[in-house]
Design a protein around this motif. Structure first.
Motif, mmCIF file in Angstrom:
data_model
loop_
_atom_site.group_PDB
_atom_site.id
_atom_site.type_symbol
_atom_site.label_atom_id
_atom_site.label_comp_id
_atom_site.label_asym_id
_atom_site.label_seq_id
_atom_site.Cartn_x
_atom_site.Cartn_y
_atom_site.Cartn_z
ATOM 1 N N SER A 73 0.797 -1.225 0.000
ATOM 2 C CA SER A 73 0.000 0.000 0.000
ATOM 3 C C SER A 73 0.833 1.281 0.000
ATOM 4 C CB SER A 73 -0.944 0.000 1.204
ATOM 5 O OG SER A 73 -0.187 -0.130 2.414
ATOM 6 N N THR A 74 1.927 1.297 0.762
ATOM 7 C CA THR A 74 2.720 2.529 0.895
ATOM 8 C C THR A 74 4.149 2.216 1.318
ATOM 9 O OG1 THR A 74 2.978 4.581 2.166
ATOM 10 C CG2 THR A 74 1.806 2.792 3.253
ATOM 11 N N LYS A 75 5.083 3.014 0.819
ATOM 12 C CA LYS A 75 6.481 2.855 1.222
ATOM 13 C C LYS A 75 6.683 3.167 2.695
ATOM 14 C CE LYS A 75 8.235 5.554 -1.928
ATOM 15 N NZ LYS A 75 9.203 6.348 -2.728
ATOM 16 N N ASN A 76 5.741 3.931 3.277
ATOM 17 C CA ASN A 76 5.889 4.297 4.687
ATOM 18 C C ASN A 76 5.905 3.081 5.603
ATOM 19 O OD1 ASN A 76 6.115 6.992 4.192
ATOM 20 N ND2 ASN A 76 3.975 7.483 4.646
ATOM 21 N N ILE A 77 5.298 1.997 5.170
ATOM 22 C CA ILE A 77 5.351 0.754 5.950
ATOM 23 C C ILE A 77 6.804 0.353 6.161
ATOM 24 C CG2 ILE A 77 4.927 -1.738 5.827
ATOM 25 C CD1 ILE A 77 2.208 -1.113 4.621
ATOM 26 N N TYR A 78 7.623 0.551 5.159
ATOM 27 C CA TYR A 78 9.017 0.119 5.216
ATOM 28 C C TYR A 78 9.938 1.205 5.780
ATOM 29 C CZ TYR A 78 6.684 -3.351 2.527
ATOM 30 O OH TYR A 78 5.794 -4.315 2.159
ATOM 31 N N ILE A 79 9.623 2.442 5.481
ATOM 32 C CA ILE A 79 10.435 3.537 6.024
ATOM 33 C C ILE A 79 10.293 3.584 7.545
ATOM 34 C CG2 ILE A 79 10.699 6.048 6.100
ATOM 35 C CD1 ILE A 79 9.761 6.044 3.122
ATOM 36 N N TYR A 80 9.033 3.579 8.035
ATOM 37 C CA TYR A 80 8.814 3.567 9.483
ATOM 38 C C TYR A 80 9.091 2.186 10.066
ATOM 39 C CZ TYR A 80 6.686 8.213 9.220
ATOM 40 O OH TYR A 80 6.475 9.550 9.037
ATOM 41 N N GLY A 81 8.895 1.158 9.256
ATOM 42 C CA GLY A 81 9.161 -0.196 9.736
ATOM 43 C C GLY A 81 10.606 -0.393 10.153
ATOM 44 N N VAL A 82 11.533 0.179 9.390
ATOM 45 C CA VAL A 82 12.947 0.096 9.747
ATOM 46 C C VAL A 82 13.192 0.767 11.095
ATOM 47 C CG1 VAL A 82 15.238 0.975 9.129
ATOM 48 C CG2 VAL A 82 13.818 -0.138 7.396
ATOM 49 N N ARG A 83 12.559 1.911 11.317
ATOM 50 C CA ARG A 83 12.747 2.623 12.589
ATOM 51 C C ARG A 83 12.149 1.819 13.747
ATOM 52 N NH1 ARG A 83 10.876 8.703 10.648
ATOM 53 N NH2 ARG A 83 12.071 8.709 8.685
ATOM 54 N N ILE A 84 11.015 1.186 13.490
ATOM 55 C CA ILE A 84 10.389 0.361 14.529
ATOM 56 C C ILE A 84 11.263 -0.847 14.849
ATOM 57 C CG2 ILE A 84 8.433 -1.178 14.980
ATOM 58 C CD1 ILE A 84 6.691 0.900 13.438
ATOM 59 N N ALA A 85 11.814 -1.486 13.815
ATOM 60 C CA ALA A 85 12.692 -2.640 14.035
ATOM 61 C C ALA A 85 13.949 -2.228 14.801
ATOM 62 C CB ALA A 85 13.074 -3.261 12.690
#
Length: 450
Positions: A73-85
């Protein structure tokens, strides 16, 4: 309604509901459909709000739902996902859970490549370079360079020499580390290095100032690692460049890269280096080419010709360190021809360009010692005082350039044995311990009596 018809009706209703409520992961669409589509958008909005403010704990559950149900759906899943990880990694003490968080971090990059790898600005090469960077940061000494190579090579194959500078660098870096552990990989590394450095050179040629600030350090580090690897011996360089030189004798990028590698690997005495220098100087007079031609002339004792090329190199060079090296070499040439005052002038010019060049002071000290007897021809005691001045220069050389300390210390020990004895100083009418003594002749400096 009989039982059979009731069953069919319920099945149809369930099927209809499924059509209107399916996740993006189930339908291979960005958001899915029906209620699942609405929930996906809600989760994205909620985790984005929390993550933007750094509240990753509150963001996590919403983010995980979006990641699982609508990953495209959105690149934000991965951009914020890296920060969450990374937040999980930083706050997790249990080794097993830390490994789980790291695995999730790496999978995020793989999934971003799967769904957004064709992004025109942040495509597969950018994504894999970011994955490598994070992997190395968390693995440290446990880094598996075979893994890194397997991740980055497909991106380079896809983008070629237009890949991001960081992706190109990681290709060369991982290949080098493979070669260090596996002798059979040496030739592959040389090929990878050649490909990477040529690509970075081409990018530098068309880059604006901002891009150059990113590319140049990576290019410099790539070359330095190759030179320091022990794999860049002269035989290897000749094999790399020998058959290509004639075909590229007007290609300034090729010639500069070749000369730089021969210089870094201390192979400047090879005939191939001299030939490349001539070709480069003919096409584009440069400091690098002039220095190469000067070295060839020096090897053949053609000092005037060597001096001419060195002077040209100084006028062409934008590097203070290179200008210092040229001035120092001119000093050597003058010394070999017995022109000591001129030699010292060049040494001082070298020091003006590079204040840490201890070798220039060592050369001055050697010239002072070599001419001591000619300064005071009728006074052997005063002649030995010239060694005080020579040692002064050597002490300063050690101070400004610790790398030359072993050489300087050896000469200090040698020259100190030539100092006048205390009895000689006491008996001499012009000498007194602790007083200044002017050393005349071509030297024209003062020293202190020991």
């Amino acid at each position: 309604m009989n039982t059979r018809n009731l069953f069919v009706t319920v099945a149809l209703l369930f099927s209809a509901g499924s059509v209107y409520a399916q996740t993006g992961a189930q339908t291979n669409t960005p958001f899915g459909s029906g209620e699942d589509s609405i929930r996906c958008r809600q989760n994205i909005s909620l985790f984005s709000t929390h993550a933007r403010s750094g509240n990753f704990q509150e963001a996590y559950d919403f983010w995980l739902k979006a990641y699982e149900e609508c990953p495209a759906s959105t690149k934000n899943i991965y951009i914020y996902g890296v920060r969450i990880a990374e937040w999980r990694l930083q706050n997790e003490q249990d080794p097993a859970k830390r490994q789980e968080a790291l695995d999730m971090l790496l999978k995020l990059y793989d999934d971003r490549a799967k769904y957004f790898g064709d992004d025109p600005k942040y495509g597969l090469d950018f994504i894999m370079a970011s994955k490598v960077s994070d992997y190395m940061r968390y693995m440290g000494d446990q880094t598996d360079y075979n893994k890194i190579y397997s991740w980055i090579k497909p991106a380079i194959d896809q983008y070629g020499q237009n890949a991001t500078p960081r992706a190109l660098f990681y290709l060369g870096y991982s290949s080098l580390n493979k070669a260090i552990k596996d002798e059979a990989w040496h030739d592959n590394y040389v090929k990878d290095y050649t490909y990477v450095t040529e690509a970075l050179d081409k990018q530098l040629a068309t880059a604006d100032d901002a891009a150059k600030e990113e590319i140049q350090p990576l290019k410099t580090q790539t070359d330095e690692l190759f030179a320091l690897s022990g794999l860049a011996d002269c035989e290897t360089l000749v094999r790399m460049y020998g058959d290509k030189l004639e075909a590229n004798k007007t290609d300034t990028t090729f010639l500069k890269n070749m000369l730089g590698m021969f210089h870094a690997s201390d192979c400047e005495n090879h005939s191939l280096y001299f030939q490349a220098s001539k070709y480069l100087f003919a096409v584009q007079p440069s400091a690098t080419a002039a220095m190469g031609l000067a070295k060839e002339a020096m090897e053949s004792n053609r000092y005037d010709e060597a001096s001419k090329y060195l002077q040209q190199a100084i006028s062409l060079s934008k590097s203070a360190r290179d200008r210092a090296a040229c001035n120092y070499t001119l000093g050597l040439l003058e010394m070999r021809q017995g022109r000591y005052a001129s030699a010292r002038t060049y040494c001082n010019k070298a020091l003006a360009e590079d204040a840490s060049m201890g070798d220039a002071l060592i050369l001055i000290a050697q010239m002072y010692a070599a001419t001591a007897n000619s300064i005071f021809p009728g006074d052997a005691i005063k002649a030995r005082c010239v060694y005080y001045l020579a040692v002064d220069k050597l002490q300063r050389a050690k101070t400004i350039d610790p790398s030359c300390a072993p050489r300087a210390n050896r000469l200090i020990g040698q020259y100190s044995r030539n100092f006048p004895s205390p009895a000689d100083v006491f008996m001499h009418p012009d000498l007194e311990k602790g007083k200044s003594l002017y050393i005349g002749g071509w030297i024209g400096e003062s020293t202190v009596i020991r």
